[in-house]
Write a protein that holds these residues in place. Sequence first.
Motif, PDB file in Angstrom:
ATOM      1  N   ASP A  56       0.839  -1.213   0.000  1.00  0.00           N
ATOM      2  CA  ASP A  56       0.000   0.000   0.000  1.00  0.00           C
ATOM      3  C   ASP A  56       0.869   1.257   0.000  1.00  0.00           C
ATOM      4  OD1 ASP A  56      -2.258  -1.522   0.106  1.00  0.00           O
ATOM      5  OD2 ASP A  56      -2.986  -0.769   2.035  1.00  0.00           O
ATOM      6  N   ASP A  57       1.910   1.239   0.816  1.00  0.00           N
ATOM      7  CA  ASP A  57       2.788   2.422   0.874  1.00  0.00           C
ATOM      8  C   ASP A  57       3.475   2.654  -0.476  1.00  0.00           C
ATOM      9  OD1 ASP A  57       2.063   2.947   3.436  1.00  0.00           O
ATOM     10  OD2 ASP A  57       3.975   2.411   4.368  1.00  0.00           O
ATOM     11  N   HIS A  58       3.877   1.564  -1.139  1.00  0.00           N
ATOM     12  CA  HIS A  58       4.507   1.725  -2.463  1.00  0.00           C
ATOM     13  C   HIS A  58       3.534   2.416  -3.416  1.00  0.00           C
ATOM     14  CE1 HIS A  58       7.176  -2.082  -1.623  1.00  0.00           C
ATOM     15  NE2 HIS A  58       7.413  -1.085  -0.790  1.00  0.00           N
ATOM     16  N   ARG A  59       2.275   1.977  -3.363  1.00  0.00           N
ATOM     17  CA  ARG A  59       1.276   2.563  -4.271  1.00  0.00           C
ATOM     18  C   ARG A  59       1.020   4.027  -3.925  1.00  0.00           C
ATOM     19  NH1 ARG A  59      -2.085  -0.996  -7.349  1.00  0.00           N
ATOM     20  NH2 ARG A  59      -0.799  -2.843  -7.491  1.00  0.00           N
ATOM     21  N   TYR A  60       1.004   4.304  -2.646  1.00  0.00           N
ATOM     22  CA  TYR A  60       0.825   5.703  -2.239  1.00  0.00           C
ATOM     23  C   TYR A  60       1.972   6.554  -2.798  1.00  0.00           C
ATOM     24  CZ  TYR A  60       1.333   9.887   0.549  1.00  0.00           C
ATOM     25  OH  TYR A  60       1.534  11.199   0.915  1.00  0.00           O
ATOM     26  N   ILE A  61       3.210   6.070  -2.590  1.00  0.00           N
ATOM     27  CA  ILE A  61       4.365   6.866  -3.040  1.00  0.00           C
ATOM     28  C   ILE A  61       4.355   6.992  -4.568  1.00  0.00           C
ATOM     29  CG2 ILE A  61       6.899   6.979  -3.124  1.00  0.00           C
ATOM     30  CD1 ILE A  61       6.961   5.712  -0.343  1.00  0.00           C
ATOM     31  N   GLN A  62       4.026   5.905  -5.245  1.00  0.00           N
ATOM     32  CA  GLN A  62       3.995   5.952  -6.722  1.00  0.00           C
ATOM     33  C   GLN A  62       2.990   7.001  -7.202  1.00  0.00           C
ATOM     34  OE1 GLN A  62       3.704   2.155  -8.674  1.00  0.00           O
ATOM     35  NE2 GLN A  62       3.278   3.055 -10.679  1.00  0.00           N
ATOM     36  N   SER A  63       1.806   7.030  -6.571  1.00  0.00           N
ATOM     37  CA  SER A  63       0.770   7.952  -7.059  1.00  0.00           C
ATOM     38  C   SER A  63       1.079   9.395  -6.663  1.00  0.00           C
ATOM     39  CB  SER A  63      -0.620   7.516  -6.566  1.00  0.00           C
ATOM     40  OG  SER A  63      -0.648   7.450  -5.159  1.00  0.00           O
ATOM     41  N   VAL A  64       1.590   9.583  -5.443  1.00  0.00           N
ATOM     42  CA  VAL A  64       1.876  10.951  -5.002  1.00  0.00           C
ATOM     43  C   VAL A  64       3.038  11.518  -5.832  1.00  0.00           C
ATOM     44  CG1 VAL A  64       3.535  10.698  -3.091  1.00  0.00           C
ATOM     45  CG2 VAL A  64       1.656  12.277  -2.846  1.00  0.00           C
ATOM     46  N   ALA A  65       3.992  10.650  -6.194  1.00  0.00           N
ATOM     47  CA  ALA A  65       5.133  11.081  -7.005  1.00  0.00           C
ATOM     48  C   ALA A  65       4.640  11.498  -8.393  1.00  0.00           C
ATOM     49  CB  ALA A  65       6.159   9.948  -7.113  1.00  0.00           C
ATOM     50  N   LYS A  66       3.773  10.671  -8.954  1.00  0.00           N
ATOM     51  CA  LYS A  66       3.253  10.963 -10.301  1.00  0.00           C
ATOM     52  C   LYS A  66       2.529  12.314 -10.313  1.00  0.00           C
ATOM     53  CE  LYS A  66       0.630   8.853 -13.998  1.00  0.00           C
ATOM     54  NZ  LYS A  66      -0.179   7.747 -14.450  1.00  0.00           N
ATOM     55  N   LYS A  67       1.778  12.553  -9.250  1.00  0.00           N
ATOM     56  CA  LYS A  67       0.969  13.772  -9.205  1.00  0.00           C
ATOM     57  C   LYS A  67       1.821  15.039  -9.055  1.00  0.00           C
ATOM     58  CE  LYS A  67      -3.209  15.505  -6.967  1.00  0.00           C
ATOM     59  NZ  LYS A  67      -4.088  15.415  -8.140  1.00  0.00           N
ATOM     60  N   HIS A  68       2.900  14.926  -8.267  1.00  0.00           N
ATOM     61  CA  HIS A  68       3.603  16.161  -7.879  1.00  0.00           C
ATOM     62  C   HIS A  68       4.947  16.383  -8.586  1.00  0.00           C
ATOM     63  CE1 HIS A  68       0.589  17.192  -4.939  1.00  0.00           C
ATOM     64  NE2 HIS A  68       0.626  15.947  -4.479  1.00  0.00           N
ATOM     65  N   GLY A  69       5.209  15.611  -9.643  1.00  0.00           N
ATOM     66  CA  GLY A  69       6.398  15.919 -10.450  1.00  0.00           C
ATOM     67  C   GLY A  69       7.668  15.210  -9.990  1.00  0.00           C
ATOM     68  N   ILE A  70       7.498  14.050  -9.352  1.00  0.00           N
ATOM     69  CA  ILE A  70       8.662  13.335  -8.801  1.00  0.00           C
ATOM     70  C   ILE A  70       8.856  12.034  -9.585  1.00  0.00           C
ATOM     71  CG2 ILE A  70       9.482  12.160  -6.696  1.00  0.00           C
ATOM     72  CD1 ILE A  70       7.192  14.251  -5.424  1.00  0.00           C
ATOM     73  N   ARG A  71      10.090  11.707  -9.919  1.00  0.00           N
ATOM     74  CA  ARG A  71      10.325  10.420 -10.593  1.00  0.00           C
ATOM     75  C   ARG A  71      10.217   9.289  -9.582  1.00  0.00           C
ATOM     76  NH1 ARG A  71      14.948  11.719 -15.122  1.00  0.00           N
ATOM     77  NH2 ARG A  71      14.377  13.918 -15.260  1.00  0.00           N
ATOM     78  N   PHE A  72       9.814   8.134 -10.049  1.00  0.00           N
ATOM     79  CA  PHE A  72       9.550   7.003  -9.143  1.00  0.00           C
ATOM     80  C   PHE A  72      10.389   5.801  -9.561  1.00  0.00           C
ATOM     81  CE2 PHE A  72       6.995   3.162  -8.180  1.00  0.00           C
ATOM     82  CZ  PHE A  72       6.931   3.275  -6.798  1.00  0.00           C
ATOM     83  N   SER A  73      11.316   5.412  -8.699  1.00  0.00           N
ATOM     84  CA  SER A  73      12.165   4.257  -8.981  1.00  0.00           C
ATOM     85  C   SER A  73      11.493   3.029  -8.380  1.00  0.00           C
ATOM     86  CB  SER A  73      13.553   4.492  -8.369  1.00  0.00           C
ATOM     87  OG  SER A  73      14.345   3.342  -8.489  1.00  0.00           O
ATOM     88  N   ARG A  74      11.079   2.125  -9.243  1.00  0.00           N
ATOM     89  CA  ARG A  74      10.235   1.004  -8.821  1.00  0.00           C
ATOM     90  C   ARG A  74      10.977   0.038  -7.890  1.00  0.00           C
ATOM     91  NH1 ARG A  74       6.897  -1.536 -13.577  1.00  0.00           N
ATOM     92  NH2 ARG A  74       5.593  -1.961 -11.770  1.00  0.00           N
ATOM     93  N   PRO A  75      10.222  -0.698  -7.071  1.00  0.00           N
ATOM     94  CA  PRO A  75      10.873  -1.703  -6.218  1.00  0.00           C
ATOM     95  C   PRO A  75      11.675  -2.669  -7.097  1.00  0.00           C
ATOM     96  CG  PRO A  75       8.447  -1.716  -5.910  1.00  0.00           C
ATOM     97  CD  PRO A  75       8.764  -0.651  -6.895  1.00  0.00           C
ATOM     98  N   GLY A  76      12.870  -3.005  -6.686  1.00  0.00           N
ATOM     99  CA  GLY A  76      13.713  -3.910  -7.473  1.00  0.00           C
ATOM    100  C   GLY A  76      14.697  -3.165  -8.355  1.00  0.00           C
ATOM    101  N   ASN A  77      14.477  -1.852  -8.522  1.00  0.00           N
ATOM    102  CA  ASN A  77      15.408  -1.091  -9.376  1.00  0.00           C
ATOM    103  C   ASN A  77      16.716  -0.798  -8.661  1.00  0.00           C
ATOM    104  OD1 ASN A  77      16.026   0.187 -11.857  1.00  0.00           O
ATOM    105  ND2 ASN A  77      15.774   2.172 -10.848  1.00  0.00           N
ATOM    106  N   GLY A  78      16.704  -0.897  -7.346  1.00  0.00           N
ATOM    107  CA  GLY A  78      17.977  -0.733  -6.654  1.00  0.00           C
ATOM    108  C   GLY A  78      17.912   0.171  -5.446  1.00  0.00           C
ATOM    109  N   ILE A  79      19.030   0.209  -4.747  1.00  0.00           N
ATOM    110  CA  ILE A  79      19.144   1.011  -3.523  1.00  0.00           C
ATOM    111  C   ILE A  79      19.311   2.475  -3.940  1.00  0.00           C
ATOM    112  CG2 ILE A  79      20.468   1.352  -1.408  1.00  0.00           C
ATOM    113  CD1 ILE A  79      21.475  -1.540  -1.699  1.00  0.00           C
TER     114      ILE A  79
END
Length: 642
Positions: free
Chosen positions: A76-99
Amino acid sequence: MGLTIAQKIIKSHLVSGTMVPGQEIALRIDQTLTQDATGTMAYLEFETMGIERVRTELSVAYIDHNTLQCGFENADDHRYIQSVAKKHGIRFSRPGNGICHQVHLERFGVPGKTLIGSDSHTPTGGGIGMLAFGAGGMDVAVAMGGGAYYITMPKMFKVNLTGRLRPFVSAKDVSLEILRILSVKGGVGAIIEWGGEGVKTLSVPERATITNMGTELGATTSIFPSDEITRAFLKAEGREDAWTALQSDPDAEYDRIIDIDLSALEPLIACPHSPDNVKKVSELKGTKVDQVCIGSCTNSSLMDMLKVAALLKGRNVDPSVSLSISPGSRQVLSMLADCGALTDILASGARVLECACGPCIGMGFSPNSAGVSLRTFNRNFLGRSGTADAGVYLVSPETAVAAALTGTISDPRLMGDMPEIKMPDVFRADDSAVLMPASPEEAAAVEVVRGPNIKPFPDSRPVGDTIEAPLTLKVGDNITTDHIMPAGAKILPYRSNIPHLSQFCFGVCDATFPERAKAAGQSIVVGGSNYGQGSSREHAALVPLYLGVRAVIAKSFARIHVANLINAGILPLTFKNPDDYDEIQQGDNLALRGIHAGMDAGCMTLEDVTTGRSFALSCDFTERQKAMLKAGGLLAYTAISD
Ligand code: MIC
Ligand code: SF4
């Protein structure tokens, strides 16, 4: 007078204040990063500011900490961060993409720019010549909104490197050597600049290992020059245009100069439970090892992994050892696969974990009971691995492999010749797992997804003129934020649920604290020196706030934590005479009166109502900090100032 590298970047980003050590300065921030364990809270805070689009040059939200999904919370938190990032101009590095730190270095870091991240190891960016700071989530939220980042102008330390590392001695040993010299408090109030002829022998990932672990010195940040080696790294990433040269002026002045001869170093090891408890590997020779973990933002670059693969090739992990390897990024993992090194790793019997923090933050792979775990990570605080009685040691990848193959702590130099590692000229740059935000036109239609695990923040309250409260907890020196607010797979999923988290507050020191604090209604905590070292997690302030802690009195504080306390509206005070620490006892009723006048005067009196004695306390707040405390923290202050 000439300038150091850090002073040059500060000068070009100075919004207010003067560059005099000890004075408060405000910096313009070019880039921000968040990770998921601190990010949920940072974005909730950003949302309360009501700003539509981030005002930085670049902001990236990474998912790398809470990647075990044992229930709905992390997903749920991942989805929250993904959507809030999309809305406010932030790039989103998906889980598994790295540290976050590894990916940021590879794909986004730019020499000469400023970066703040809601993670204490953000100074990893100093390896590429960025001025990068770890900060609390609220400070990152403010920076995303275009606000300045406030720090105390640091002193400048220089580490002058000469010589060249010998085979089987690596950048991690340099980090451990400086920790041995300076201790976990030795960098407090300073920026550490790495220079000298020896710098030319270190690649960007090696430099990043060193700046990453500068956090463990308590340093404000660490930085390397940007030179031809930096340029070659950026070129290999297909980003040569991001390069600029950056070095200190020949007549730059430093408050302290430390010389390290790289050729004289030997493999080192930090023993439980502190990164500065450093010994020579040879001194611990023969100690039985149960577990070895290779990875984390300190040692998970392609170079580290290729070395590990070459040393494991054709050999088998000792049957008594469980070896985990977590490559730092998808780029690293796919390049290991391309060149066959991944096959060598798998054939040795290692367990390959996903590209994430994993065991470093107790997110799985906890050691066995009373187990000995050798890790290439940066922290070995008590309980952090998830196994309370485990002994965690910090080592280089080379020493980690030697232990995995022999089942004991062994000098890696006994493994024979170091295989030659050829670094590719071009890295496999693939940003497909970094999602771009919606355009400003589309952003309004993006719905932010909130799960049931998101609970409101604790109510802060203005610091009044009097606090009368019992001393509900007295702790010793070097208390880390892992003591105050532990992490691990069972607790981390609740980073957006302060009421739930509060049950675990100070669990490592005294599991009865939360109940006692709640029963007291409001209370005071006393600590020793370097209180709050380690992680940037603002939860180590927000959770005590929720439990009614109104003031923390210590011999001294760590930089990020004291900022987080003020941001949360908790009063941080220090003993004028550190020996007074011994004179007050847990359970005593304490009183602070005339707080507002005391804040202006820089000192106030602590009355121990139980014993009738009084003690002098210091406080050195700026006008802004006083206003924040009186308003009840940063968010309340920002609301008032708007
Ligand atoms: C850490 O290494 O302790 C962490 C987990 O990355 C923290 C952030 C957090 O607590 O979420 C840090 O270093 O700031
Ligand atoms: Fe992740 Fe560990 Fe690095 Fe923190 S120190 S960012 S938990 S890998």
